[in-house]
Design a protein around this motif. Sequence first.
Motif, PDB file in Angstrom:
ATOM      1  N   ARG A   1      47.102 -52.454  48.834  1.00 44.10           N
ATOM      2  CA  ARG A   1      47.236 -53.889  49.100  1.00 44.10           C
ATOM      3  C   ARG A   1      48.620 -54.449  48.851  1.00 44.10           C
ATOM      4  O   ARG A   1      48.959 -55.523  49.338  1.00 44.10           O
ATOM      5  N   ARG A   2      49.434 -53.739  48.059  1.00 41.36           N
ATOM      6  CA  ARG A   2      50.721 -54.282  47.636  1.00 41.36           C
ATOM      7  C   ARG A   2      51.809 -53.219  47.752  1.00 41.36           C
ATOM      8  O   ARG A   2      51.612 -52.068  47.351  1.00 41.36           O
ATOM      9  N   SER A   3      52.963 -53.635  48.215  1.00 41.48           N
ATOM     10  CA  SER A   3      54.145 -52.776  48.158  1.00 41.48           C
ATOM     11  C   SER A   3      54.755 -52.902  46.762  1.00 41.48           C
ATOM     12  O   SER A   3      54.372 -53.779  45.969  1.00 41.48           O
ATOM     13  N   ALA A   4      55.727 -52.046  46.465  1.00 44.76           N
ATOM     14  CA  ALA A   4      56.422 -52.146  45.182  1.00 44.76           C
ATOM     15  C   ALA A   4      57.074 -53.516  45.033  1.00 44.76           C
ATOM     16  O   ALA A   4      57.051 -54.124  43.957  1.00 44.76           O
ATOM     17  N   GLN A   5      57.637 -54.021  46.112  1.00 45.57           N
ATOM     18  CA  GLN A   5      58.258 -55.345  46.065  1.00 45.57           C
ATOM     19  C   GLN A   5      57.218 -56.439  45.845  1.00 45.57           C
ATOM     20  O   GLN A   5      57.446 -57.381  45.085  1.00 45.57           O
ATOM     21  N   ASP A   6      56.057 -56.309  46.482  1.00 45.44           N
ATOM     22  CA  ASP A   6      54.992 -57.290  46.290  1.00 45.44           C
ATOM     23  C   ASP A   6      54.596 -57.387  44.818  1.00 45.44           C
ATOM     24  O   ASP A   6      54.374 -58.485  44.285  1.00 45.44           O
ATOM     25  N   ILE A   7      54.481 -56.234  44.183  1.00 41.70           N
ATOM     26  CA  ILE A   7      54.084 -56.210  42.769  1.00 41.70           C
ATOM     27  C   ILE A   7      55.087 -56.993  41.929  1.00 41.70           C
ATOM     28  O   ILE A   7      54.716 -57.839  41.099  1.00 41.70           O
TER      29      ILE A   7
ATOM     30  N   THR B   1      49.153 -45.569  46.043  1.00 39.51           N
ATOM     31  CA  THR B   1      49.189 -44.679  47.208  1.00 39.51           C
ATOM     32  C   THR B   1      50.001 -43.408  46.976  1.00 39.51           C
ATOM     33  O   THR B   1      49.793 -42.410  47.656  1.00 39.51           O
ATOM     34  N   PHE B   2      50.943 -43.436  46.047  1.00 45.52           N
ATOM     35  CA  PHE B   2      51.779 -42.268  45.751  1.00 45.52           C
ATOM     36  C   PHE B   2      52.398 -41.695  47.031  1.00 45.52           C
ATOM     37  O   PHE B   2      52.281 -40.496  47.315  1.00 45.52           O
ATOM     38  N   LEU B   3      53.039 -42.529  47.798  1.00 44.82           N
ATOM     39  CA  LEU B   3      53.672 -42.062  49.030  1.00 44.82           C
ATOM     40  C   LEU B   3      54.753 -41.030  48.709  1.00 44.82           C
ATOM     41  O   LEU B   3      55.486 -41.156  47.718  1.00 44.82           O
ATOM     42  N   GLU B   4      54.858 -40.019  49.563  1.00 41.36           N
ATOM     43  CA  GLU B   4      55.781 -38.918  49.316  1.00 41.36           C
ATOM     44  C   GLU B   4      57.219 -39.404  49.164  1.00 41.36           C
ATOM     45  O   GLU B   4      57.953 -38.945  48.288  1.00 41.36           O
ATOM     46  N   GLU B   5      57.638 -40.335  50.028  1.00 38.62           N
ATOM     47  CA  GLU B   5      59.017 -40.817  49.947  1.00 38.62           C
ATOM     48  C   GLU B   5      59.276 -41.577  48.643  1.00 38.62           C
ATOM     49  O   GLU B   5      60.360 -41.496  48.058  1.00 38.62           O
ATOM     50  N   GLU B   6      58.257 -42.306  48.176  1.00 36.27           N
ATOM     51  CA  GLU B   6      58.386 -43.000  46.896  1.00 36.27           C
ATOM     52  C   GLU B   6      58.418 -41.999  45.744  1.00 36.27           C
ATOM     53  O   GLU B   6      59.153 -42.186  44.764  1.00 36.27           O
ATOM     54  N   LEU B   7      57.620 -40.953  45.857  1.00 34.12           N
ATOM     55  CA  LEU B   7      57.599 -39.923  44.815  1.00 34.12           C
ATOM     56  C   LEU B   7      58.969 -39.268  44.678  1.00 34.12           C
ATOM     57  O   LEU B   7      59.456 -39.057  43.557  1.00 34.12           O
ATOM     58  N   GLU B   8      59.598 -38.950  45.783  1.00 32.92           N
ATOM     59  CA  GLU B   8      60.901 -38.307  45.712  1.00 32.92           C
ATOM     60  C   GLU B   8      61.948 -39.232  45.112  1.00 32.92           C
ATOM     61  O   GLU B   8      62.793 -38.803  44.323  1.00 32.92           O
ATOM     62  N   ARG B   9      61.896 -40.513  45.462  1.00 30.80           N
ATOM     63  CA  ARG B   9      62.849 -41.468  44.887  1.00 30.80           C
ATOM     64  C   ARG B   9      62.636 -41.622  43.388  1.00 30.80           C
ATOM     65  O   ARG B   9      63.585 -41.628  42.610  1.00 30.80           O
ATOM     66  N   GLU B  10      61.368 -41.757  42.985  1.00 27.51           N
ATOM     67  CA  GLU B  10      61.102 -41.982  41.568  1.00 27.51           C
ATOM     68  C   GLU B  10      61.316 -40.716  40.753  1.00 27.51           C
ATOM     69  O   GLU B  10      61.705 -40.779  39.586  1.00 27.51           O
ATOM     70  N   ARG B  11      61.066 -39.557  41.358  1.00 27.45           N
ATOM     71  CA  ARG B  11      61.368 -38.303  40.674  1.00 27.45           C
ATOM     72  C   ARG B  11      62.868 -38.246  40.334  1.00 27.45           C
ATOM     73  O   ARG B  11      63.252 -37.848  39.244  1.00 27.45           O
ATOM     74  N   ALA B  12      63.699 -38.673  41.291  1.00 26.74           N
ATOM     75  CA  ALA B  12      65.144 -38.693  41.052  1.00 26.74           C
ATOM     76  C   ALA B  12      65.501 -39.625  39.907  1.00 26.74           C
ATOM     77  O   ALA B  12      66.386 -39.328  39.096  1.00 26.74           O
TER      78      ALA B  12
END
Length: 418
Positions: A59-65, A111-122
Amino acid sequence: MSVQVTRLPSGLTVATDSMPGAATVSLGAWVGAGTRHETAELNGIAHLLEHMVFKGTARRSAQDIAVEIEAVGGHLNAYTSRENTAFYAKVLSEDAPLALDIIADILQHSTFLEEELERERAVVLQEIGQAYDTPDDIVFDHFQETAYPDQAVGRPVLGESRTVSALKRDSLWDYLRGHYGPQQTVVAAAGRVEHDRFVDLVAGAFTHEGFQSNGATDPADYRGGDRREERDLEQVHLLLGFDGVGYLDDDYYAMNLLSMLFGGGMSSRLFQEVREKRGLVYSIYSFHSAFVDGGIFGLYAGTGGREVAELVPVVCGELAKLTEGVSQEEVERARAQVRASLLMSRERSSSRAEQLAQQILIYGRPQPLDEVLEKIAAVGRDDMARVAGRLLTSRPTVTAIGPLAHLESAEGIAARFG
């Protein structure tokens, strides 16, 4: 009574601490899962998960949160420890439903989107690198690992670069759904809050569909040992520790008062003898870190490469003196410091929500303030000397980073207590 507790049919515990006159409320979900609940291969997953739940839901993007909570002037944050993970907010009382909805959303529908996972892993890998580059930070990880080798409780909360780099999206899902179930979660609020209304909000927000509660861990087995890392630094960062006690141990409050007396303030024995009289350090203090089933008592000092040769005999001697007895004046001063710290924390809704949730996770119930104060008041001189003796029967843990040519050997340090 300001504290009320309700257990929902799902097993989720809801607790509130009403503070009349407050305009705000602090609330959150405290989950009994942390570094101790990780396998060696998944070390760091609890902390990475704490980051990832803020990166978007159905329901929410990271920015929405971020925008939704800040649009009402609120604050949202989280932390991971070795035994639990917390997600909490502070808002005006009328915005409590929004804050609760956001927390429930990120803990159940991320949702743990793959692109978000890679960014946050970094981001987390940068955090690990920063900790390694901060000697008075990383020395504590070395200390924990040396005290509890080859155990989950001894591994770093951030994880290691190797393990974090290998974590997969499916592993995050499995960890979330396997450890964030209702029986392992406490939703708590303190401030301007009405209990029954808050319970209804929680019941509607947390369905926990498909979630399980797995709080099993291996017992904490303190072993002690020695770990040294030679670095070209201006200071030696030294930690010396011993087997402490857990929250459920009868000596828990005596150990806390002993730590306060020994190195908890400017009037403490360590500060007066080591810094004020001898000028050997800028920073020195003692601490007692407890778990449900164990703990570790330690002291930290930052000193010069040559000064460490004089420092070690002095701090070892001060530790040994504790077993010979302490004065009633020292006991009363330590008791006043611990009592005042507890009562001052009660003025903050965030502290009261935190304390309430932690007590339920540890003891299975809230601890009335009077009960805690009575236990603090019951600690006497004999108790302090006894727990000091109990400490020194264990093998020391020694960790140090810096110029170590003048640091005494581990065998020599251990012999000072033998």
